[in-house]
Motif scaffolding. Structure first.
Motif, short mmCIF file in Angstrom:
data_model
loop_
_atom_site.label_atom_id
_atom_site.label_comp_id
_atom_site.label_asym_id
_atom_site.label_seq_id
_atom_site.Cartn_x
_atom_site.Cartn_y
_atom_site.Cartn_z
N LEU A 7 109.38 26.57 8.06
CA LEU A 7 108.48 25.49 7.64
C LEU A 7 109.01 24.77 6.41
O LEU A 7 108.97 23.54 6.34
N ARG B 149 111.99 22.56 7.43
CA ARG B 149 111.56 21.32 8.08
C ARG B 149 110.93 20.36 7.09
O ARG B 149 111.12 19.16 7.17
N TRP B 150 110.17 20.90 6.17
CA TRP B 150 109.49 20.05 5.19
C TRP B 150 110.50 19.40 4.26
O TRP B 150 110.38 18.22 3.93
#
Length: 90
Positions: free
Chosen positions: A19, A22-23
């Motif tokens: 996560l 991706r962020w």
């Protein structure tokens, strides 16, 4: 039971790493590869710390803890490679 908890913690760490990757960098395959490399390093450190605590606190010999630590690291290591492989083939 402790081994299962540690392995579940590995899943959570992988999810957090993916996560964050991706962020910060998007969904590019190179970002996924870098994220997985970071996860593997973090997971190796966490596994070694877990083994050290298991050996030092209850005074269990390291020859008994080493195979369990290898299993915990190896099982958690296989899933990121599947994710990495899927990101390059998609």
């Amino acid at each position: 039971m402790h081994t299962l908890k540690v392995m579940f913690g590995g899943f959570l760490l992988l999810a957090v790493c993916l996560l964050l990757g991706r962020w910060i960098g998007g969904a590019a395959a190179t970002v996924v590869a870098t994220t997985i490399k970071c996860f593997l390093l973090l997971w190796l450190v966490a596994t070694l710390v877990n083994m050290w605590v298991g050996v030092s606190k209850p005074a269990t010999p390291s020859r008994m803890k080493a195979p369990i630590a290898l299993l915990v690291f190896a099982v958690r290591r296989s899933l990121p490679f599947v994710i990495w492989w899927r990101s390059f083939t998609s």
